[in-house]
Design an enzyme around this catalytic site. Structure first.
Site, short mmCIF file in Angstrom:
data_model
loop_
_atom_site.label_atom_id
_atom_site.label_comp_id
_atom_site.label_asym_id
_atom_site.label_seq_id
_atom_site.Cartn_x
_atom_site.Cartn_y
_atom_site.Cartn_z
N ILE A 39 41.39 41.41 40.78
CA ILE A 39 42.58 41.62 39.95
C ILE A 39 43.45 40.37 39.96
CG2 ILE A 39 44.54 43.11 39.47
CD1 ILE A 39 41.76 44.46 39.32
N ASP A 40 43.61 39.75 41.11
CA ASP A 40 44.32 38.48 41.17
C ASP A 40 43.72 37.47 40.19
OD1 ASP A 40 46.54 38.31 42.92
OD2 ASP A 40 45.24 38.43 44.66
#
Length: 394
Positions: free
Chosen positions: A167-168
């Protein structure tokens, strides 16, 4: 010529999401000036439990090579003045503080854009600049948890996170898309803007099909583990006699081709295997039959034979096995960067698509480019020394 030659980015980011964005911008040719706290730097410099040296962890190196580093203490007047000079010459400011932190540092968004109307500010946060969750902090696994992604990977009721900060990284790439779109609008209007990018939005963008399924049916999809998206047992992970294989026989032609490779065409006469609906309805039978059949093969042999028959398939590899594959070398997807203090280059990924550049980037030592950057801003040697004495610059 690189796509972003002549574009200057002030990088006020840390950890993964923000630096991933500016990493892609530098790989496309932008001049990225990374502003870091003196002596400490970006906290990601210290993730040496994975690999690396003090202040130069390998995870940090992987997404910061090619940037220039200046160490400024933005709590001092001298550093703030230097930062304003950077802003006046910048096309982008990318930051990933919580909402309101920039203002507390003395750089409200409206003042930044008033000082430089062409400036594009990219703000990356966990939950966005507005909304009830805006002040919550977030790490990758927090975003996986709240977005439902960890639940989608559940096995026997136990939620599972994806084993890397996906997700980062994806948020960083959403920010790149937003940055390029804002640059295109500025080309047309002459005006910059403030872009709000959130990890939760990015996570749900990854889960977009599931969002729509929930909207249509009113049901929350359950965990699928290693099942494929079509929920059919011919498109999953399987152990073999040697190694694991991922099968991707989703449609009828692929299933028939797979059965021919296995020498099991007769199974199509079994009503439980006859078509897609039958295979879904008789999941346990088909799964069990495939487990027994594939146990007589090796994953490597299956990969060779299935891919030759146009059936998507792949051995389950570790990262080290694929990065050393000749395919990656031929595509030029992996780049070599210079890591200070090491004789051999460090391998890192390019922007995700092949780029034509002869430049070899280096990983920046904390503050190593500070004097050169201040000189570009018009500071002479005496003024630079004054900043150093003030503690504004290191």
């Amino acid at each position: 010529m690189n796509a972003l030659d002549g574009i200057r980015v002030v990088d006020l980011t840390h950890a993964i999401s923000g630096p991933t964005c500016t990493n892609a911008l530098v790989q496309m040719g932008a001049d990225v000036v990374k502003v870091e706290p003196p002596h400490v730097g970006d906290g990601f410099r210290h993730y040496t439990e994975h690999a690396g040296e003090p202040l130069l962890s390998v995870p940090f190196a992987s997404i910061n090579a090619g940037k220039r580093s200046i160490a400024l203490d933005l709590k001092t007047e001298g550093a703030r003045n230097a930062f304003w000079k950077l802003i006046e010459q910048a096309d982008f400011l990318v930051e990933n503080y919580r909402p309101g932190v920039l203002s507390r540092l003395g750089f409200p968004i409206e003042d930044l854009r008033r000082r430089n109307p062409r400036l594009i500010v990219i703000s990356i946060t966990g939950f966005g600049q507005s909304g009830p969750l805006a002040q919550w902090g977030a790490y990758d696994h927090i975003a996986q948890a709240i977005s439902g992604i960890a639940a989608l990977g559940a096995v026997e009721g136990e939620p599972r996170k994806i084993g890397l900060p996906i997700i980062d990284s994806f948020t960083g790439y959403i920010a790149v898309i937003a940055a390029l779109a804002a640059l295109r609008r500025r080309d047309a209007s002459g005006e910059g803007e403030h872009v709000d990018v959130a990890m939760l939005d990015a996570a749900l963008k990854l889960a977009n099909q599931t969002v729509s399924v929930h909207s249509y049916t009113g049901r929350t999809p359950g965990g699928t583990g290693n099942k494929g998206f079509r929920m059919v047992p011919t498109s999953e992970f399987y152990p073999t006699g040697e190694g694991w294989i991922a099968l991707g026989a989703n449609n009828q032609a692929q299933v028939e081709a797979m059965l021919r490779v296995l020498g099991e065409e007769a199974m199509l006469a079994d009503p439980r295997m006859a078509d897609h609906a039958a295979r879904v309805a008789n999941y346990d039978f088909v799964r069990g039959w495939l487990e027994e059949t594939l146990s007589r093969w090796s994953a490597e042999d299956l990969e060779t034979r299935l891919t030759a028959a146009k059936v998507p398939a792949a051995m389950i590899r570790e990262v080290g096995q694929i990065v050393e594959h000749p395919h990656m070398a031929q595509r030029g997807s992996i780049q070599a960067v210079d890591l200070p203090g090491h004789d051999r280059p460090l391998a890192t990924m390019g922007p995700g698509f092949p780029v034509d550049t002869a430049e070899r980037h280096r990983v920046p030592v904390l503050g190593i480019d500070g004097e050169a950057i201040l000189s570009e801003l018009g500071y002479d040697s005496r003024q630079i020394e004054d900043l150093r004495n003030e503690g504004a610059f290191a």
